[in-house]
Design a protein around this motif. Structure first.
Motif, short mmCIF file in Angstrom:
data_model
loop_
_atom_site.label_atom_id
_atom_site.label_comp_id
_atom_site.label_asym_id
_atom_site.label_seq_id
_atom_site.Cartn_x
_atom_site.Cartn_y
_atom_site.Cartn_z
N ASP A 92 0.84 -1.21 0.00
CA ASP A 92 0.00 0.00 0.00
C ASP A 92 0.87 1.26 0.00
OD1 ASP A 92 0.86 0.50 2.59
OD2 ASP A 92 -1.01 -0.11 3.54
N GLY A 93 0.24 2.41 0.03
CA GLY A 93 0.95 3.68 -0.04
C GLY A 93 1.86 3.97 1.13
N HIS A 94 1.81 3.13 2.16
CA HIS A 94 2.71 3.26 3.31
C HIS A 94 3.81 2.21 3.28
CE1 HIS A 94 -0.06 6.16 4.99
NE2 HIS A 94 -1.05 5.28 4.85
N GLY A 95 3.81 1.36 2.27
CA GLY A 95 4.81 0.31 2.15
C GLY A 95 4.47 -0.96 2.91
N VAL A 96 3.21 -1.09 3.34
CA VAL A 96 2.78 -2.26 4.09
C VAL A 96 2.18 -3.28 3.12
CG1 VAL A 96 1.26 -3.10 5.93
CG2 VAL A 96 2.35 -0.86 6.13
N ALA A 97 2.58 -4.54 3.27
CA ALA A 97 2.12 -5.61 2.38
C ALA A 97 0.75 -6.11 2.79
CB ALA A 97 3.12 -6.76 2.39
N ASP A 98 -0.04 -6.52 1.80
CA ASP A 98 -1.36 -7.09 2.10
C ASP A 98 -1.28 -8.57 2.47
OD1 ASP A 98 -0.87 -8.30 -0.36
OD2 ASP A 98 -2.87 -7.93 -1.14
N GLY A 99 -0.13 -9.17 2.33
CA GLY A 99 0.05 -10.56 2.70
C GLY A 99 1.48 -10.98 2.45
N PRO A 100 1.85 -12.15 2.93
CA PRO A 100 3.24 -12.58 2.75
C PRO A 100 3.53 -13.03 1.33
CG PRO A 100 1.97 -14.30 3.78
CD PRO A 100 1.05 -13.12 3.64
N VAL A 101 4.69 -12.71 0.87
CA VAL A 101 5.18 -13.27 -0.39
C VAL A 101 6.15 -14.36 0.01
CG1 VAL A 101 6.63 -12.89 -2.40
CG2 VAL A 101 4.98 -11.18 -1.75
N ALA A 102 5.83 -15.58 -0.28
CA ALA A 102 6.74 -16.68 -0.01
C ALA A 102 7.20 -17.20 -1.35
CB ALA A 102 6.05 -17.78 0.79
N ALA A 103 8.37 -16.78 -1.78
CA ALA A 103 8.95 -17.24 -3.03
C ALA A 103 10.02 -18.26 -2.69
CB ALA A 103 9.54 -16.07 -3.80
N LEU B 132 16.03 -21.88 -1.03
CA LEU B 132 15.91 -20.67 -0.22
C LEU B 132 14.51 -20.12 -0.36
CD1 LEU B 132 19.24 -18.78 -1.10
CD2 LEU B 132 18.76 -20.21 0.88
N ARG B 133 14.01 -19.52 0.71
CA ARG B 133 12.69 -18.91 0.67
C ARG B 133 12.84 -17.43 0.98
NH1 ARG B 133 8.55 -21.25 4.71
NH2 ARG B 133 9.26 -19.59 6.08
N VAL B 134 12.13 -16.60 0.24
CA VAL B 134 12.10 -15.16 0.47
C VAL B 134 10.71 -14.83 1.00
CG1 VAL B 134 12.33 -12.87 -0.55
CG2 VAL B 134 13.73 -14.75 -1.40
N ASP B 135 10.67 -14.30 2.21
CA ASP B 135 9.40 -13.93 2.84
C ASP B 135 9.28 -12.42 2.89
OD1 ASP B 135 8.69 -16.58 3.45
OD2 ASP B 135 9.85 -16.52 5.31
N LEU B 136 8.09 -11.93 2.65
CA LEU B 136 7.79 -10.52 2.85
C LEU B 136 6.91 -10.47 4.09
CD1 LEU B 136 8.05 -7.65 1.79
CD2 LEU B 136 5.97 -8.02 0.49
N LEU B 137 7.46 -9.94 5.15
CA LEU B 137 6.75 -9.90 6.42
C LEU B 137 5.65 -8.84 6.39
CD1 LEU B 137 9.91 -10.29 8.66
CD2 LEU B 137 8.42 -12.07 7.76
N ALA B 138 4.79 -8.84 7.38
CA ALA B 138 3.59 -8.00 7.39
C ALA B 138 3.89 -6.52 7.20
CB ALA B 138 2.81 -8.21 8.68
N LEU B 139 4.96 -6.01 7.78
CA LEU B 139 5.26 -4.59 7.65
C LEU B 139 6.07 -4.27 6.40
CD1 LEU B 139 6.04 -3.67 11.35
CD2 LEU B 139 3.95 -3.26 10.05
N GLY B 140 6.27 -5.27 5.54
CA GLY B 140 6.94 -5.02 4.27
C GLY B 140 8.41 -5.35 4.25
N ARG B 141 8.95 -5.86 5.32
CA ARG B 141 10.38 -6.22 5.35
C ARG B 141 10.58 -7.59 4.72
NH1 ARG B 141 13.68 -3.13 9.32
NH2 ARG B 141 15.19 -4.54 8.45
N ALA B 142 11.63 -7.72 3.94
CA ALA B 142 11.94 -8.99 3.27
C ALA B 142 13.05 -9.71 4.03
CB ALA B 142 12.38 -8.72 1.84
N ARG B 143 12.96 -11.03 4.05
CA ARG B 143 14.03 -11.84 4.65
C ARG B 143 14.22 -13.09 3.81
NH1 ARG B 143 12.72 -16.17 9.10
NH2 ARG B 143 10.78 -16.86 8.20
N VAL B 144 15.45 -13.58 3.81
CA VAL B 144 15.81 -14.81 3.11
C VAL B 144 16.15 -15.85 4.17
CG1 VAL B 144 17.43 -15.87 1.50
CG2 VAL B 144 16.73 -13.50 1.17
#
Length: 164
Positions: A118-129, A139-151
């Motif tokens: 969204d316009g604040h950089g918050v994700a609507d759900g996790p991206v699990a790639a 390896l899995r890339v997660d997009l956490l609720a506040l928009g931070r990515a982790r591997v």
């Protein structure tokens, strides 16, 4: 009278040295192949994590939503776009960035989920790639609720990432 001993390397000594180097080189080749495959896998996962972080920043800077479109499969890709449904398989005006399988040879994107920032950089759900390579590492890339990515490591040894 003593004859001076000739200095230098004989042809036989040179050939033995080259043979030893050739054997050592062939022993090192398989480990080098595995290392290159592992680095390609790490590079692809970190590229997606970096693009997610950049998209989060850009969405907040614009104050407008951005869409992360992820397409797994043999011709996998992901894109950061200004409009929903702006696929990554071909260049389009709505894409801010697109990465394709040809950018990371030897790496597969096994699964992934598209999402909205969204316009604040918050994700609507996790991206699990999930990425994997010929070395049977994942390896899995997660997009956490506040928009931070982790591997994180799904399968295989890694000193760089924590297990999932």
């Amino acid at each position: 009278m003593k004859h001076p001993r000739p200095r230098g390397v004989t042809l036989l000594e040179l050939l033995v040295g080259l043979a030893i180097l050739a054997v050592l080189g062939t022993l090192a080749l398989p480990s080098m192949h595995g290392r290159l495959a592992r680095e390609r896998l790490n590079s692809a996962a970190e590229a997606l994590a970096g693009d997610l972080a950049d998209a989060r920043f850009e969405a907040a800077r614009r104050g407008a939503p951005l869409h992360i479109e992820v397409t797994p499969g043999t011709q996998w890709c992901w894109s950061v776009a200004t409009a929903p449904g702006c696929g990554c398989s071909a260049p389009q005006p709505c894409q801010l960035k697109a990465v394709r399988a040809s950018d990371h040879p030897g790496v597969r994107l096994v699964s992934g989920r598209s999402t909205l920032l969204d316009g604040h950089g918050v994700a609507d759900g996790p991206v699990a790639a999930i990425f994997d390579s010929a070395t049977s590492e994942s390896l899995r890339v997660d997009l956490l609720a506040l928009g931070r990515a982790r591997v994180c490591v799904l399968h295989g040894p890694s000193r760089r990432y924590a297990p999932c």
